[in-house]
Write a protein that holds these residues in place. Structure first.
Motif: not given
Ligand SMILES: NC(=[NH2+])NCCC[C@H](N)C(=O)O
Length: 444
Positions: A345-346, A374-382, A384-387
């Motif tokens: 996903a990242v 914003v969606d794709a960038g925000g999902c990358v951050l989230l 990362f958090f899950i990882l």
């Protein structure tokens, strides 16, 4: 092309207009190709992203690590995304990409289909499979107890009897363990995982024992009360499953209708005007177009409904990560969740962002793509958090030497009373609390 780019180019070309023109043309075609390939990588990555999770679910015969809400938001987000793309004209494809797109068009919304498969799998392993397994086991055990000569009807009867005592929607039977402690959902989640792997007797076997033998009363009462609480905690998912199933099928239906309509429209457009470029949207705003087309889009202006749906999609996708993060925190581990899905996903989201930004960094060209960025960038951050949660739970959640010592002591103390699941932390905590309770009451 931005002012910054222009000044660099004129410096490089020593002010020669011819050189400037040539470099600009090449640069824009290089950018377009880069954007195209990044977009292609993104789509391919998304198509395979959920496969590791599907495999994990299949292997563990459980989907408890995955938040169902997260999956549902993915599907809803996909529908918003798709409709948003259809209404937002910034997703025109150049003629050059048509050959590839025709192939991809066959896979239109492929990752949505894969997400749907994952959703169905979640429902199967979360609801249907435990029931089937339980029934099958009961049947086998009844046969074993009553001998081969036993009639099938007797076995059916015992199943029916036990079903009366045990809620049919109760997916995971619990092992015998002192009841005093965790009757909350934590126990449900933990036990499901371990039961699917461990050799712990299931409630089926406990029930079978209860029905056919005169087992010791102390253990029976513990089991009885435990099963009672198990029914209370486990029967909850049933209506939720039904609602989700209903929602998913409605969304799929709407999505397919929309898709067919759009395809029909595109084919008609192609027929009436051969110069008209084919508009095919591959679920996301995958293929960005050249500078000139983006400018055209800006002049004509995007559809406000398209933009609205784009933002709705962004909030749904971003919001969907939160239940997964919370589930991981609540469970205190990430078992049953495949990190590869989040790595993909990242990768899928970052190549997607890159495919948009590589074309141009100018605001008028970024603006129509903003919700998607914003969606794709925000999902990358989230993600990362899950990882990070994977790293955290996997490195800090190992049983300490003290826990191991307690575990050994407790297994010895309770081996005659209960069957402690090896390495089952939940069971350990249950027994530990029970043991502490014993000590306290003795002191009084
Ligand atoms: N069903 C899917 N996998 N859809 C793609 C979702 C893309 C979105 N940016 C996300 O990461 O959530």
């Amino acid at each position: 092309m931005g002012v910054f780019d222009n000044s660099i180019l004129s410096l490089w070309c020593h002010g020669s207009q011819h050189c400037l023109q040539l470099v600009k043309e090449n640069l824009s075609s290089v950018r377009e190709s880069a954007s195209f390939f990044l977009g292609l990588i993104s789509v391919i990555v998304w198509v395979v992203a959920e496969i590791p999770q599907i495999i994990t679910n299949y292997r563990t015969k459980s989907t408890e690590g995955l938040s169902l809400t997260f999956l549902v938001t993915w599907i809803i987000g996909d529908v918003f995304n798709l409709v948003g793309c259809l209404l937002e004209p910034a997703t025109l494809l150049t003629q050059l990409y048509m050959a590839v797109v025709r192939t991809l068009a066959k896979d239109l919304g492929l990752y949505t289909i894969i997400t749907l498969a994952l959703g169905l799998q979640t429902m199967y392993y979360g609801h249907l499979y435990p029931q089937l397994k339980y029934k099958r086991q009961l049947k086998v055990e009844t046969f074993a107890k009553t001998g081969q000569g036993e009639k099938g009807s007797d076995a059916e009867q015992s199943i029916e009897n036990s079903n009366r005592n045990f809620s049919p929607s109760s997916p995971i039977p619990l092992p015998a363990c002192p009841r005093r402690i965790s009757t909350g959902s934590g126990l449900f989640y933990q036990s499901a995982r371990y039961l699917s792997k461990s050799h712990t007797p299931t409630a089926g076997s406990i029930l079978a024992q209860k029905m056919t033998s005169t087992s010791t009363t102390a253990l029976d009462s513990i089991q009885e009360s435990l099963l009672g609480s198990a029914i209370a905690t486990q029967s909850a998912p049933a209506p939720r499953m039904k609602n989700t199933l209903c929602l998913v099928s409605t969304l799929t239906f709407l999505g397919v209708i929309n898709l067919l309509q759009q395809l029909n429209k595109n084919i008609n457009l192609m027929g009436t005007n051969p110069r008209q470029q084919l508009v095919i949207h591959v679920g996301r705003k995958l293929f960005q177009v050249g500078d000139d087309q983006l400018l055209k889009t800006d002049v004509s202006g995007g559809s406000s409904i398209g933009t609205f749906l784009g933002w709705a999609m962004t909030f749904v996708y971003l919001g969907g990560r939160l239940p997964q993060i919370c589930l991981n925190i609540r469970r205190g581990h990430v078992e049953g969740l495949n990190p590869l899905m989040f790595m993909f996903a990242v990768l899928g989201n970052s190549t997607y962002v890159a495919s948009i930004l590589v074309i141009s960094l100018d605001w008028p060209k970024i603006k129509p793509n903003l919700p998607w960025l914003v969606d794709a960038g925000g999902c990358v951050l989230l993600d990362f958090f899950i990882l990070m949660q994977f790293i955290y739970f996997r490195s800090f959640d190992r049983p300490s030497p003290v826990n191991l010592a307690i575990s050994t002591k407790l297994s010895k103390k309770y081996e005659h009373k209960t069957e402690l699941v090896n390495g089952d932390y939940c069971q350990l905590i249950n027994c530990y609390n029970h043991w502490r309770g014993d000590h306290r009451s003795k002191r009084k």
